[in-house]
Each structure stands twice: as C-alpha cells, then as structure tokens.
Design a protein around this motif. Sequence first.
Motif, PDB file in Angstrom:
ATOM      1  N   CYS A  36       0.850  -1.185   0.000  1.00  0.00           N
ATOM      2  CA  CYS A  36       0.000   0.000   0.000  1.00  0.00           C
ATOM      3  C   CYS A  36       0.889   1.240   0.000  1.00  0.00           C
ATOM      4  O   CYS A  36       1.778   1.372   0.833  1.00  0.00           O
ATOM      5  N   LEU A  37       0.626   2.120  -0.954  1.00  0.00           N
ATOM      6  CA  LEU A  37       1.459   3.317  -1.061  1.00  0.00           C
ATOM      7  C   LEU A  37       1.141   4.323   0.043  1.00  0.00           C
ATOM      8  O   LEU A  37       1.904   5.243   0.289  1.00  0.00           O
ATOM      9  N   ASP A  38       0.033   4.155   0.675  1.00  0.00           N
ATOM     10  CA  ASP A  38      -0.363   5.106   1.712  1.00  0.00           C
ATOM     11  C   ASP A  38       0.216   4.744   3.071  1.00  0.00           C
ATOM     12  O   ASP A  38       0.761   5.574   3.775  1.00  0.00           O
ATOM     13  N   CYS A  39       0.090   3.451   3.444  1.00  0.00           N
ATOM     14  CA  CYS A  39       0.500   3.076   4.797  1.00  0.00           C
ATOM     15  C   CYS A  39       1.719   2.154   4.792  1.00  0.00           C
ATOM     16  O   CYS A  39       2.210   1.761   5.842  1.00  0.00           O
ATOM     17  N   ARG A  40       2.195   1.792   3.582  1.00  0.00           N
ATOM     18  CA  ARG A  40       3.399   0.978   3.449  1.00  0.00           C
ATOM     19  C   ARG A  40       3.235  -0.435   4.009  1.00  0.00           C
ATOM     20  O   ARG A  40       4.221  -1.108   4.286  1.00  0.00           O
ATOM     21  N   GLN A  41       2.026  -0.880   4.193  1.00  0.00           N
ATOM     22  CA  GLN A  41       1.784  -2.231   4.641  1.00  0.00           C
ATOM     23  C   GLN A  41       1.892  -3.198   3.456  1.00  0.00           C
ATOM     24  O   GLN A  41       1.584  -2.834   2.328  1.00  0.00           O
ATOM     25  N   ILE A  42       2.358  -4.397   3.745  1.00  0.00           N
ATOM     26  CA  ILE A  42       2.467  -5.416   2.710  1.00  0.00           C
ATOM     27  C   ILE A  42       1.295  -6.388   2.830  1.00  0.00           C
ATOM     28  O   ILE A  42       0.964  -6.844   3.927  1.00  0.00           O
ATOM     29  N   PHE A  43       0.696  -6.706   1.677  1.00  0.00           N
ATOM     30  CA  PHE A  43      -0.467  -7.585   1.685  1.00  0.00           C
ATOM     31  C   PHE A  43      -0.335  -8.657   0.624  1.00  0.00           C
ATOM     32  O   PHE A  43       0.393  -8.490  -0.349  1.00  0.00           O
ATOM     33  N   GLU A  44      -1.113  -9.735   0.814  1.00  0.00           N
ATOM     34  CA  GLU A  44      -1.340 -10.638  -0.300  1.00  0.00           C
ATOM     35  C   GLU A  44      -2.393 -10.000  -1.196  1.00  0.00           C
ATOM     36  O   GLU A  44      -3.407  -9.505  -0.724  1.00  0.00           O
ATOM     37  N   ALA A  45      -2.142 -10.043  -2.494  1.00  0.00           N
ATOM     38  CA  ALA A  45      -3.018  -9.321  -3.410  1.00  0.00           C
ATOM     39  C   ALA A  45      -4.440  -9.870  -3.394  1.00  0.00           C
ATOM     40  O   ALA A  45      -5.397  -9.139  -3.615  1.00  0.00           O
ATOM     41  N   GLU A  46      -4.572 -11.149  -3.130  1.00  0.00           N
ATOM     42  CA  GLU A  46      -5.898 -11.761  -3.249  1.00  0.00           C
ATOM     43  C   GLU A  46      -6.864 -11.270  -2.178  1.00  0.00           C
ATOM     44  O   GLU A  46      -8.027 -11.030  -2.443  1.00  0.00           O
ATOM     45  N   ASP A  47      -6.381 -11.152  -0.967  1.00  0.00           N
ATOM     46  CA  ASP A  47      -7.329 -10.858   0.098  1.00  0.00           C
ATOM     47  C   ASP A  47      -6.936  -9.646   0.938  1.00  0.00           C
ATOM     48  O   ASP A  47      -7.591  -9.335   1.917  1.00  0.00           O
ATOM     49  N   LEU A  48      -5.849  -8.975   0.535  1.00  0.00           N
ATOM     50  CA  LEU A  48      -5.406  -7.799   1.268  1.00  0.00           C
ATOM     51  C   LEU A  48      -5.203  -8.072   2.752  1.00  0.00           C
ATOM     52  O   LEU A  48      -5.489  -7.244   3.600  1.00  0.00           O
ATOM     53  N   GLU A  49      -4.720  -9.287   3.035  1.00  0.00           N
ATOM     54  CA  GLU A  49      -4.390  -9.579   4.417  1.00  0.00           C
ATOM     55  C   GLU A  49      -2.938  -9.193   4.684  1.00  0.00           C
ATOM     56  O   GLU A  49      -2.054  -9.572   3.937  1.00  0.00           O
ATOM     57  N   PRO A  50      -2.702  -8.473   5.741  1.00  0.00           N
ATOM     58  CA  PRO A  50      -1.334  -8.070   6.061  1.00  0.00           C
ATOM     59  C   PRO A  50      -0.432  -9.288   6.225  1.00  0.00           C
ATOM     60  O   PRO A  50      -0.804 -10.257   6.870  1.00  0.00           O
ATOM     61  N   VAL A  51       0.733  -9.220   5.620  1.00  0.00           N
ATOM     62  CA  VAL A  51       1.685 -10.322   5.720  1.00  0.00           C
ATOM     63  C   VAL A  51       2.481 -10.228   7.004  1.00  0.00           C
ATOM     64  O   VAL A  51       2.734 -11.207   7.668  1.00  0.00           O
ATOM     65  N   ALA A  52       2.863  -9.033   7.354  1.00  0.00           N
ATOM     66  CA  ALA A  52       3.655  -8.833   8.546  1.00  0.00           C
ATOM     67  C   ALA A  52       2.902  -9.309   9.789  1.00  0.00           C
ATOM     68  O   ALA A  52       1.699  -9.102   9.925  1.00  0.00           O
ATOM     69  N   VAL A  53       3.627  -9.953  10.677  1.00  0.00           N
ATOM     70  CA  VAL A  53       2.998 -10.462  11.893  1.00  0.00           C
ATOM     71  C   VAL A  53       2.928  -9.346  12.923  1.00  0.00           C
ATOM     72  O   VAL A  53       3.771  -9.195  13.779  1.00  0.00           O
TER      73      VAL A  53
END
Length: 46
Positions: A24-41
């Motif tokens: 995400c360019l806004d919050c810099r969070q990393i997601f899986e594209a399919e479900d937008l679930e954050p990857v980072a724990v």
Amino acid sequence: MQTACEHKKTVMIARRDGVDYVECLDCRQIFEAEDLEPVAVDADEE
Ligand SMILES: [Zn+2]
C-alpha cells in the motif's frame, strides 16, 4: 492523528508460489493481493 487506511493505492512488489504481494502506497503495509491480508505479523486488533 491516524486514520484507517483503505489501501486503495497498491503496487505489486513480489510474487511467490503463485501469490502476488502488494504494498500500500499510503500506509506501506504489505499484503497478499488476493485478500489484502497483512503479511507482517503485527497482530494489533482493534
Ligand atoms: Zn494502506
């Protein structure tokens, strides 16, 4: 003040095992594209 990010602006940054990862360019969070679930724990539930 922080507002909830809706992750409307994302870019694909990687692909692994058929899964696309986007950032995400806004919050810099990393997601899986399919479900937008954050990857980072970082399990901060509200
Ligand atoms: Zn976001």
